[in-house]
Design an enzyme around this catalytic site. Sequence first.
Site, PDB file in Angstrom:
ATOM      1  N   HIS A   1       0.832  -1.196   0.000  1.00  0.00           N
ATOM      2  CA  HIS A   1       0.000   0.000   0.000  1.00  0.00           C
ATOM      3  C   HIS A   1       0.867   1.247   0.000  1.00  0.00           C
ATOM      4  CE1 HIS A   1      -3.732  -1.962   2.068  1.00  0.00           C
ATOM      5  NE2 HIS A   1      -3.803  -2.036   0.750  1.00  0.00           N
TER       6      HIS A   1
ATOM      7  N   TYR B   1       4.209   2.567   8.912  1.00  0.00           N
ATOM      8  CA  TYR B   1       5.408   2.808   8.112  1.00  0.00           C
ATOM      9  C   TYR B   1       6.567   1.902   8.533  1.00  0.00           C
ATOM     10  CZ  TYR B   1       2.970   6.664   5.913  1.00  0.00           C
ATOM     11  OH  TYR B   1       2.062   7.405   5.186  1.00  0.00           O
ATOM     12  N   HIS B   2       6.322   0.604   8.433  1.00  0.00           N
ATOM     13  CA  HIS B   2       7.366  -0.422   8.572  1.00  0.00           C
ATOM     14  C   HIS B   2       7.072  -1.360   7.412  1.00  0.00           C
ATOM     15  CE1 HIS B   2       9.934  -3.480  10.714  1.00  0.00           C
ATOM     16  NE2 HIS B   2       9.271  -4.230   9.840  1.00  0.00           N
TER      17      HIS B   2
ATOM     18  N   HIS C   1       5.966  -3.828   4.750  1.00  0.00           N
ATOM     19  CA  HIS C   1       5.198  -5.085   4.779  1.00  0.00           C
ATOM     20  C   HIS C   1       4.486  -5.268   3.440  1.00  0.00           C
ATOM     21  CE1 HIS C   1       2.485  -1.868   6.182  1.00  0.00           C
ATOM     22  NE2 HIS C   1       1.558  -2.536   5.509  1.00  0.00           N
TER      23      HIS C   1
HETATM   24  P1  M7G Z   1      -1.309  -0.933   5.874  1.00  0.00           P
HETATM   25  O1  M7G Z   1      -1.328  -0.784   4.418  1.00  0.00           O
HETATM   26  O2  M7G Z   1      -0.165  -0.273   6.608  1.00  0.00           O
HETATM   27  O3  M7G Z   1      -2.604  -0.387   6.576  1.00  0.00           O
HETATM   28  O4  M7G Z   1      -1.326  -2.481   6.169  1.00  0.00           O
HETATM   29  P2  M7G Z   1      -4.152  -0.561   6.316  1.00  0.00           P
HETATM   30  O5  M7G Z   1      -4.372  -1.492   5.191  1.00  0.00           O
HETATM   31  O6  M7G Z   1      -4.679  -1.085   7.652  1.00  0.00           O
HETATM   32  O7  M7G Z   1      -4.616   0.847   6.080  1.00  0.00           O
HETATM   33  C1  M7G Z   1      -1.190  -3.013   7.448  1.00  0.00           C
HETATM   34  C2  M7G Z   1      -1.837  -4.390   7.485  1.00  0.00           C
HETATM   35  O8  M7G Z   1      -1.559  -4.990   8.743  1.00  0.00           O
HETATM   36  C3  M7G Z   1      -3.355  -4.320   7.336  1.00  0.00           C
HETATM   37  O9  M7G Z   1      -3.791  -5.226   6.348  1.00  0.00           O
HETATM   38  C4  M7G Z   1      -3.857  -4.656   8.736  1.00  0.00           C
HETATM   39  O10 M7G Z   1      -5.097  -5.341   8.725  1.00  0.00           O
HETATM   40  C5  M7G Z   1      -2.752  -5.523   9.285  1.00  0.00           C
HETATM   41  N1  M7G Z   1      -2.658  -5.438  10.742  1.00  0.00           N
HETATM   42  C6  M7G Z   1      -2.822  -4.325  11.490  1.00  0.00           C
HETATM   43  N2  M7G Z   1      -2.635  -4.635  12.804  1.00  0.00           N
HETATM   44  C7  M7G Z   1      -2.749  -3.674  13.895  1.00  0.00           C
HETATM   45  C8  M7G Z   1      -2.361  -5.970  12.880  1.00  0.00           C
HETATM   46  C9  M7G Z   1      -2.089  -6.852  13.972  1.00  0.00           C
HETATM   47  O11 M7G Z   1      -2.060  -6.492  15.151  1.00  0.00           O
HETATM   48  N3  M7G Z   1      -1.841  -8.159  13.635  1.00  0.00           N
HETATM   49  C10 M7G Z   1      -1.878  -8.599  12.336  1.00  0.00           C
HETATM   50  N4  M7G Z   1      -1.653  -9.898  12.110  1.00  0.00           N
HETATM   51  N5  M7G Z   1      -2.129  -7.776  11.298  1.00  0.00           N
HETATM   52  C11 M7G Z   1      -2.374  -6.476  11.566  1.00  0.00           C
END
Ligand code: M7G
Length: 308
Positions: free
Chosen positions: A226, A232-233, A235
């Site tokens: 995304h 902002y780490h 993934h």
């Molecule tokens: P993003 O693009 O930074 O944010 O993706 P967004 O899509 O939420 O706007 C981060 C991804 O990490 C998302 O798909 C979240 O559903 C997932 N995620 C967020 N948190 C807080 C957690 C968590 O605690 N555990 C896991 N397994 N996934 C998470």
Amino acid sequence: DNSIQSFRGFQFIKVLNENARDKTVAVHGKFGDSESDAVVLLEKTPFSEDTLPQVLSTETSVEVEFNNDIYNQCTCQPQSRFNTLKGTIIYPASAKHLEKFSAQNLHFVQETPEVYKSITLPFIDEKSFSIQWVYNILEKKAEVERVVFEDNDPATGFTLLPDLKWDQKQIENLYLVAISHRRGIKSLRDLDSSHLPLLKNILSKGQEAIRNKYGVAGDELQVYVHYQPSYYHFHVHFTHIKYSAPGCSLGKAHLLHDVIDNIENIDSNYYSKRTLLCLFKENDKLFQRIQRANYDKNPAGGKVDEDK
Ligand code: M7G
């Protein structure tokens, strides 16, 4: 410990957002007399082929609402175990969480490299969410049993696990996230040819691990990052090709295949040179700042709401 065992004493404040097609709702509330806010996300879960024979049996009561010729509309009441909701409880929730899950108009805005450096980058800490949950996963303090695959190489390693958005009950909405072990890569903007081994490793080993565990082949997966992310780490998202996952929309999702190809074959610094069209929610402070800066340069390019 922020874990919640029940909705006892939950005080409903208001619906932040709801979607009839997705059968989801986001609710703002509080637990008891607590000062802190809570955000509760509820979702009616998808059907699973495995359990349908039990749903379509005498265990399910059927009440016919009306009949017209060969057409019957009815209310079906399956056994409660087939009628569950997936819940996500964020507690305590910050003002940013309330904002993230509220219904809002969306806008595209152009982020040039200059805008990135002068506006976005200095604003990232203020704008973004805590990444403590990411460190908890990498340091094995949370979700330890949920890890599907781990590669511990310091430069190219990552941890792959089910995303918070997936309850793992059916393959139809498969959603995993691969989290880079290397820290300090904030987003797509930071990537260059030095990261190719990391990106290729996540793509190939992530696909392989998902095939082994869930039987979904690499060519049936949407693999993307995304921009802008919430966290902002670095993934990478892995979702089922048939699933229109939240956030897989145009302008937000960048296919990992394309990212690798652009860096490898077009320019090592492709993503620090690109103007990226970003999808923003209207109340996003970063959006408002970028929109204002773009407007100051080119008043014909967009409209500024003077109240903001
Ligand atoms: P993003 O693009 O930074 O944010 O993706 P967004 O899509 O939420 O706007 C981060 C991804 O990490 C998302 O798909 C979240 O559903 C997932 N995620 C967020 N948190 C807080 C957690 C968590 O605690 N555990 C896991 N397994 N996934 C998470």
